[in-house]
Design an enzyme around this catalytic site. Structure first.
Site, PDB file in Angstrom:
ATOM      1  N   GLY A  54      20.735  69.689  16.329  1.00 51.43           N
ATOM      2  CA  GLY A  54      21.304  70.751  15.492  1.00 51.43           C
ATOM      3  C   GLY A  54      22.352  70.228  14.524  1.00 51.43           C
ATOM      4  N   CYS A  55      23.183  69.317  14.987  1.00 55.41           N
ATOM      5  CA  CYS A  55      24.240  68.774  14.132  1.00 55.41           C
ATOM      6  C   CYS A  55      23.656  67.905  13.026  1.00 55.41           C
ATOM      7  CB  CYS A  55      25.247  67.998  14.973  1.00 55.41           C
ATOM      8  SG  CYS A  55      26.092  69.058  16.178  1.00 55.41           S
TER       9      CYS A  55
END
Length: 158
Positions: A44-45
């Site tokens: 996600g990051c």
């Protein structure tokens, strides 16, 4: 602690991915996107950083800077920045003071285990140093575009 739209953005001075100290107050007079993310090199990051990277020229065209913040160290940030070709700084919030000041240090749970961590959040800081947009519990798809639209609206008010 929770900060709301219109509140003064808490200032911070943190080491950047190149080891130099960066202060939010150093950007006074122009808008800044400050995004907090949990961890370098996670799915996600990575997608979030790539989205801000891909839209960076549009943010710059609006006069804004982007700053990413997590608790990872300088070396981790350097590898993450270089791997993704990020044109904006990643700052080290080693003791979590900035995350606390912005109210994004939260209890989280995964696989039945609870722990403290950064809740993915973004803040649009106006040229006057006040919070002009706040997104908490961010879902990555489309998020950078939402922030860019808010920035364009902010610039339209001036």
């Amino acid at each position: 602690m929770t900060i709301d739209i219109g509140d003064p953005a808490p200032d911070f001075t943190l080491p950047g991915d190149d080891g130099t100290a960066i202060s939010l107050s150093g950007f006074r007079g122009r808008p800044v996107v400050v995004y907090f993310y949990p961890k370098d090199n996670t799915a996600g990051c990575t997608r979030e950083a790539e989205a801000f990277r891909d839209a960076y020229a549009a943010f710059k065209a609006e006069g804004a800077e982007i700053i990413g913040i997590s608790r990872d160290g300088v070396r981790s940030h350097q590898r993450f920045r270089d791997k993704l070709g990020l044109p904006f700084p990643l700052l080290v919030d080693e003791d979590g003071a900035a995350a606390e000041a912005y109210g994004v240090w939260k209890q989280k749970s995964m696989y039945g285990r609870t722990y403290m961590g950064i809740e993915r959040s973004t803040f649009l800081v106006g040229p006057d140093g006040r919070i002009r947009g706040a997104w908490r519990k961010v879902k990555v798809p489309g998020h950078a575009d939402q922030v860019l639209k808010a920035l364009e609206a902010l610039n339209g008010e001036r």
